[in-house]
Motif scaffolding. Structure first.
Motif, short mmCIF file in Angstrom:
data_model
loop_
_atom_site.label_atom_id
_atom_site.label_comp_id
_atom_site.label_asym_id
_atom_site.label_seq_id
_atom_site.Cartn_x
_atom_site.Cartn_y
_atom_site.Cartn_z
N SER A 63 29.27 -44.80 5.26
CA SER A 63 30.35 -43.95 4.78
C SER A 63 31.17 -44.58 3.66
O SER A 63 31.99 -43.89 3.07
N ILE A 64 30.99 -45.87 3.37
CA ILE A 64 31.76 -46.48 2.29
C ILE A 64 30.87 -47.15 1.25
O ILE A 64 30.95 -46.83 0.06
N LEU A 65 30.00 -48.07 1.67
CA LEU A 65 29.27 -48.85 0.67
C LEU A 65 28.25 -48.02 -0.10
O LEU A 65 28.18 -48.10 -1.33
N LEU A 66 27.50 -47.19 0.62
CA LEU A 66 26.51 -46.35 -0.09
C LEU A 66 27.16 -45.35 -1.04
O LEU A 66 26.75 -45.27 -2.21
N PRO A 67 28.21 -44.58 -0.63
CA PRO A 67 28.84 -43.68 -1.61
C PRO A 67 29.48 -44.41 -2.78
O PRO A 67 29.42 -43.91 -3.91
#
Lengths: 82, 277
Positions: A63-67
């Motif tokens: 929910s944070i690093l990939l986006p």
């Protein structure tokens, strides 16, 4: 006993719908938000299925690093696909 | 605003296809649950899982236990240690590829970023401090509660991303976090993991008997043992040490990747790839 099964059912069906919308979306920023939403749904499913270690690894990555990495790449390229 | 001007983002056909896909998934799950797609695995505890559950924290069987209350951490760093070493090597090889391809890039330190509004900054300060404390707890208690090295490291990398978004990239540079420092920390932690894995072999060199690579506790033909208790708290030897080192490695590696991708467009000192002068 029935409520966790229902939550898993609804979350998995929603995640399939979100995955299809991600594929057909022309605005890639919106598609990234859909990916983060899929991550939230999968986190819920893992939590109900008692996989605590997987949940803790999955929250930051999905929910944070990939986006963030996808948004940086979109900023350096185009937002709309043809 | 005329309602005809607002164009629908999705047609009805798209919604129908998505719903039919979801219903197909549900039907496949029902068929799989009945057993129509092949033989289901047994629902009872199998032999390998039973031995791991019994021996993860078992002070009465000192040759097979790892003194780790979290069975997942015991499997990952003790029973399956060399697999995890290579698993970490895969991520680190990817980061090495990023560092190699984007090697002609310098940090842009002259421009000053202003960041977002004071409300966002104040809330981000609180969230960053809480996340750092939680990550340290995840890492240090990785052998007692769910959690471990990779989880804590990725959470620390998330705090770096939050600081970049809310404050600016320049603020992160003023804190002293640069790309070279991240690479140095990553190499140091990786070398420490390698050294800890090879420490038991010192016994063989000194001639005190046998030992194994990545050995944690006493085995049948070896007297070597990592520390198993910290006063009264179980300290699972190599499991604890590897969790802390993996936290440092993963945090520095992912922060390095994000900082590298975030380089300003106009500030490339040389051509990326270095093919054309």
């Amino acid at each position: 006993m029935l409520i966790p099964i229902l939550i898993v059912l609804i979350a998995s069906m929603l995640s399939v719908i979100m995955a299809y919308l991600t594929v057909i979306e022309k605005d890639l920023l919106l598609a990234t938000i859909y990916i983060a939403f899929i991550g939230i749904l999968y986190t819920l499913i893992y939590y109900i299925l008692l996989a605590a270690d997987v949940v803790l690894a999955y929250i930051p990555v999905s929910s944070i690093l990939l986006p963030i990495i996808v948004i940086i790449v979109l900023k350096k390229s185009k937002r709309l696909e043809e | 605003m005329n309602s005809r001007r607002i164009r629908m983002r999705y047609r009805k056909r798209d919604i129908l296809v998505a719903m039919s896909l979801a219903i197909l998934t549900l039907a496949l799950a029902m068929v799989l649950n009945i057993g129509g797609l092949g033989i289901l695995p047994p629902r009872t505890l199998r032999g390998l899982a039973r031995s791991i559950v019994v021996n993860a924290y078992n002070p009465w069987n000192t040759t097979l236990t790892s003194y780790s209350l979290n069975a997942v951490s015991a499997v990952i760093w003790d029973y399956r240690g060399i697999d995890t070493i290579f698993e970490t090597a895969v991520l680190m090889a990817a980061i090495t590829g990023v560092a190699t391809i984007l090697r002609g890039i310098t940090d842009a330190r002259e421009s000053r970023g202003r960041g977002m509004s004071i409300i966002v900054k104040s809330s981000t300060k609180i969230v960053v401090i809480l996340t750092l404390i939680g990550s340290a707890s995840l890492s240090i208690h990785g052998h007692l509660t769910p959690g471990g090295g990779f989880q804590a490291g990725s959470a620390i990398a998330v705090t770096a991303s939050l600081i970049i978004i809310a404050f600016s990239l320049q603020f992160l540079y003023r804190l002293g976090i640069s790309r070279e420092l991240m690479l140095k920390i990553r190499y140091a932690a990786l070398m420490t993991i390698l050294i800890i894995a090879l420490v038991p072999l010192v016994l063989i060199v000194l001639g005190f008997g046998y030992a194994y690579i990545l050995q944690n506790q006493v085995k049948e033909d070896s007297v070597f043992s990592m520390p198993s208790k910290f006063f009264t708290t179980p300290l699972a030897g190599t499991v604890f040490i590897f969790n802390v080192l993996e936290t440092i490695t993963v945090a520095s590696a992912i922060t390095y990747a994000i900082l590298t991708i975030l380089v300003y467009e106009g500030d490339k000192s040389s051509h990326v790839g270095g093919l054309n002068e």
